[in-house]
Write a protein that holds these residues in place. Structure first.
Motif, mmCIF file in Angstrom:
data_model
loop_
_atom_site.group_PDB
_atom_site.id
_atom_site.type_symbol
_atom_site.label_atom_id
_atom_site.label_comp_id
_atom_site.label_asym_id
_atom_site.label_seq_id
_atom_site.Cartn_x
_atom_site.Cartn_y
_atom_site.Cartn_z
ATOM 1 N N ARG A 58 0.737 -1.044 0.072
ATOM 2 C CA ARG A 58 0.104 0.208 -0.109
ATOM 3 C C ARG A 58 1.020 1.294 0.130
ATOM 4 O O ARG A 58 0.859 1.998 -0.413
ATOM 5 C CB ARG A 58 -1.224 -0.287 0.813
ATOM 6 C CG ARG A 58 -2.274 0.930 1.247
ATOM 7 C CD ARG A 58 -3.243 0.112 1.691
ATOM 8 N NE ARG A 58 -2.454 0.709 3.510
ATOM 9 C CZ ARG A 58 -2.678 -0.443 4.759
ATOM 10 N NH1 ARG A 58 -3.107 -1.973 4.679
ATOM 11 N NH2 ARG A 58 -2.029 -0.437 5.718
ATOM 12 N N GLU A 59 1.581 1.616 0.663
ATOM 13 C CA GLU A 59 2.773 2.376 1.404
ATOM 14 C C GLU A 59 3.490 2.626 -0.431
ATOM 15 O O GLU A 59 4.005 3.622 -0.627
ATOM 16 C CB GLU A 59 3.770 2.500 1.854
ATOM 17 C CG GLU A 59 2.906 2.539 3.559
ATOM 18 C CD GLU A 59 1.816 3.413 3.573
ATOM 19 O OE1 GLU A 59 1.159 3.684 4.238
ATOM 20 O OE2 GLU A 59 2.568 4.949 3.080
ATOM 21 N N PHE B 42 13.558 5.965 5.211
ATOM 22 C CA PHE B 42 12.469 6.462 6.276
ATOM 23 C C PHE B 42 11.008 5.744 5.704
ATOM 24 O O PHE B 42 10.269 5.294 6.322
ATOM 25 C CB PHE B 42 12.284 8.153 6.639
ATOM 26 C CG PHE B 42 12.945 8.702 6.874
ATOM 27 C CD1 PHE B 42 13.362 8.192 8.243
ATOM 28 C CD2 PHE B 42 13.233 10.552 6.769
ATOM 29 C CE1 PHE B 42 13.927 9.215 9.310
ATOM 30 C CE2 PHE B 42 14.808 10.840 7.762
ATOM 31 C CZ PHE B 42 14.981 10.342 8.230
ATOM 32 N N SER B 43 11.057 5.343 4.625
ATOM 33 C CA SER B 43 9.607 4.989 3.563
ATOM 34 C C SER B 43 9.342 3.315 4.105
ATOM 35 O O SER B 43 8.796 2.812 4.442
ATOM 36 C CB SER B 43 10.262 5.012 1.981
ATOM 37 O OG SER B 43 9.861 5.905 1.665
ATOM 38 N N ALA B 44 10.920 2.975 4.498
ATOM 39 C CA ALA B 44 10.603 1.578 5.156
ATOM 40 C C ALA B 44 10.145 1.205 6.613
ATOM 41 O O ALA B 44 9.831 0.133 6.991
ATOM 42 C CB ALA B 44 12.176 0.679 5.354
ATOM 43 N N SER B 45 9.763 2.787 7.310
ATOM 44 C CA SER B 45 8.711 2.739 8.587
ATOM 45 C C SER B 45 7.831 2.853 8.053
ATOM 46 O O SER B 45 6.505 2.842 8.825
ATOM 47 C CB SER B 45 9.765 3.583 9.723
ATOM 48 O OG SER B 45 10.692 3.369 10.000
ATOM 49 N N ARG B 46 7.089 2.784 6.315
ATOM 50 C CA ARG B 46 5.801 3.017 6.518
ATOM 51 C C ARG B 46 4.765 4.555 6.200
ATOM 52 O O ARG B 46 4.008 4.156 6.691
ATOM 53 C CB ARG B 46 4.776 2.035 6.392
ATOM 54 C CG ARG B 46 5.169 0.838 7.077
ATOM 55 C CD ARG B 46 5.444 -0.393 5.132
ATOM 56 N NE ARG B 46 5.807 -2.025 5.206
ATOM 57 C CZ ARG B 46 7.331 -2.519 5.634
ATOM 58 N NH1 ARG B 46 8.209 -1.209 5.571
ATOM 59 N NH2 ARG B 46 7.657 -3.309 5.306
ATOM 60 N N TRP B 49 3.542 9.955 2.841
ATOM 61 C CA TRP B 49 4.663 11.133 2.237
ATOM 62 C C TRP B 49 4.954 12.694 3.105
ATOM 63 O O TRP B 49 6.432 12.553 2.838
ATOM 64 C CB TRP B 49 3.895 11.247 1.111
ATOM 65 C CG TRP B 49 4.884 12.124 0.436
ATOM 66 C CD1 TRP B 49 4.867 13.762 -0.086
ATOM 67 C CD2 TRP B 49 5.275 11.378 -0.972
ATOM 68 N NE1 TRP B 49 5.283 13.626 -1.340
ATOM 69 C CE2 TRP B 49 5.910 12.290 -1.772
ATOM 70 C CE3 TRP B 49 5.957 10.144 -1.379
ATOM 71 C CZ2 TRP B 49 6.681 12.123 -2.935
ATOM 72 C CZ3 TRP B 49 6.543 10.207 -1.756
ATOM 73 C CH2 TRP B 49 6.708 10.533 -3.286
ATOM 74 N N ALA B 50 4.248 13.055 3.819
ATOM 75 C CA ALA B 50 4.194 14.205 4.071
ATOM 76 C C ALA B 50 5.641 13.910 5.425
ATOM 77 O O ALA B 50 6.262 14.573 5.649
ATOM 78 C CB ALA B 50 2.912 15.102 5.081
ATOM 79 N N THR B 51 4.964 12.895 5.951
ATOM 80 C CA THR B 51 5.956 12.857 7.173
ATOM 81 C C THR B 51 7.430 12.431 6.935
ATOM 82 O O THR B 51 8.365 13.226 7.705
ATOM 83 C CB THR B 51 5.309 11.213 8.755
ATOM 84 O OG1 THR B 51 4.232 12.470 8.894
ATOM 85 C CG2 THR B 51 5.836 11.334 9.745
ATOM 86 N N THR B 52 7.642 11.576 5.734
ATOM 87 C CA THR B 52 8.850 11.322 5.242
ATOM 88 C C THR B 52 9.551 12.498 4.958
ATOM 89 O O THR B 52 10.927 12.710 5.477
ATOM 90 C CB THR B 52 8.527 10.473 3.932
ATOM 91 O OG1 THR B 52 7.419 9.109 4.683
ATOM 92 C CG2 THR B 52 10.789 9.854 3.375
#
Lengths: 227, 215
Positions: A58-59, B42-46, B49-52
């Motif tokens: 999903r992400e 950071f994306s690996a922590s799911r 978008w904005a938080t990343t």
């Protein structure tokens, strides 16, 4: 008193509860082919892994959609980063503007047209004051170093009617000469004491006498006349 | 030392003592070289978008502030990774103390078992192995339940959820100990063990569903 070990502390390393079931569970979580003996452990790990997979897919889809929908996004983030760096830089470097910039600003705030003239006049005033302070008067400082002139020195020390204030003035003036002086009071009389080498002491005391003060002969102190 | 490492050192020197234009140029170069892996990290922590974006910006802010303290003893990417790790940990700690910052969405299934199949968030993309043989609605109910419980767990225990996610991604215990700044691999394993125990309690309602439907 012995406290029970708390979780996550190295003290528990030797007593770790991480066991075979954990190993199997985490292997299964990371790799679906991992062999797990206990079906309950396998079911838990599989359910969690499926949820993580869905979360991950999903992400990834969201990120891809976002990238496709907004190709300029990276550049905008870079702009944000640079903007913040500039702000940080301003806070660090421009928060203390140069004196001249500040003076021009202050002058302009009062009367924009006359800001520069005002700033120049103010600078001139400060300059004259500094020259007056740092250049010895006609008779010069006692040892040639930049100092409060002898006339001003005697005036400050002798004119104030209050003995404590005169003592403080003398102390300040001596500090201007590079002499570390201290004040003490004995039976309502103020003394200013200082530490000088014997050869310098005689010359300095002579100077002080010439100013109308009463340095003790051969001693490192001046008595302030109580009047 | 690679050319990139040398360029990083030059850029960090420029950031710590250069003019505004030089700093802009050096920051841009650093971002171009390191922005990509930071986003993946950071994306690996799911994270959304904005938080990343916010966390990447935070990393570069810290790089800007501490560029003068970088001594060039290790590659700048390793130094930046430590900064990124601290930024992530600090964000996860903040989530734990401020759960409102990480709200759990409303459930996509009703208590009676009806599933909102319109919700893209819960649409199964890859049917999971243990539920593959079940009738579709039941499988969706289980998946929706586990996903939601996982979200609640991640809201209440962000660090533990992070550890489990990294385990799912195939990280070793050593790597997890390093990321979560545990003092040793044993301590990281202990943390994982306790995380597993905790997540089991959150999965309890879903386990009932699994048990009901299992042949």
């Amino acid at each position: 008193m012995n406290h029970p070990p708390t979780p996550d502390t190295p003290e528990r390393d030797g007593l770790s509860e991480y066991d075979e079931s954990d190993r199997q569970f985490f292997e299964r979580l990371a790799d679906r082919k991992a062999q797990v003996v206990d079906p309950q452990v396998a079911a838990e790990a599989d359910a969690l892994r499926s949820a993580f997979e869905r979360e991950s897919v999903r992400e990834a889809a969201r990120l891809a959609e976002r990238d496709a929908a907004d190709p300029q996004h990276q550049d905008r983030l870079l702009e944000r980063i640079l903007g913040e760096a500039r702000q940080e830089g301003l806070r660090h470097n421009v928060a203390r503007p140069s004196f001249w910039a500040w003076l021009r600003g202050a002058g302009s705030a009062v009367q924009p047209r006359w800001g520069a003239v005002g700033a120049l006049s103010f600078a001139l005033l400060i300059g004259v004051g500094l020259v007056r302070l740092w250049v010895p008067s006609e008779d010069g400082g006692p040892y040639g170093e930049p100092m409060v002139t002898r006339g001003a020195f005697a005036e400050q020390v002798l004119q104030d009617p209050r003995p404590r204030q005169r003592a403080e003035q003398l102390q300040k003036s001596m500090a201007g000469l590079g002499i570390d002086a201290r004040i003490f009071k004995r039976e309502a009389v103020f003394f200013v004491t200082y530490d000088l080498a014997p050869d310098e002491l005689a010359a300095r005391n002579k100077e002080l006498e010439a100013m109308g003060l009463k340095p003790a002969v051969g001693a490192n102190r001046v008595q302030i006349d109580p009047r | 030392m690679t050319d990139g490492d040398r360029q990083d050192i030059e850029d960090l020197k420029a950031i710590s003592g250069g003019s505004a234009a030089t700093v802009d140029r050096a920051m841009t170069a650093l971002y171009r070289r390191h922005g990509g892996w930071l986003r993946r990290f950071f994306s690996a922590s799911r994270l959304d978008w904005a938080t990343t974006d916010d966390l990447i910006q935070e990393v570069f802010k810290k790089v800007f502030r501490s560029a003068s303290s970088y001594r060039g003893e290790a590659p700048a990417s390793a130094w930046m990774r430590i900064i990124a790790k601290r930024v992530l940990l600090s964000y996860l700690e903040k989530l734990k103390t401020d759960p409102l910052a990480n709200p759990v969405p409303e459930p996509d299934f009703a208590p009676n078992g009806a599933v909102d199949t319109d919700s893209p968030a819960e649409t199964p993309r890859e049917p999971a192995e243990p539920t593959a043989g079940m009738p579709l609605p039941q499988r969706l109910r289980i998946e929706a339940c586990v996903s939601r419980q996982l979200q609640v767990f991640a809201r209440d225990e962000p660090l533990r959820a992070e550890a489990l996610r990294r385990k799912f991604d195939g990280w070793s215990d050593e790597e997890i100990a390093d990321l979560l700044e545990r003092p040793s691999v044993g301590a990281a394993r202990q943390f994982l063990h306790e995380s597993r125990k905790k997540v089991r309690t959150y999965m309890e309602p879903c386990r009932e569903l699994l048990r009901e439907e299992r042949p």
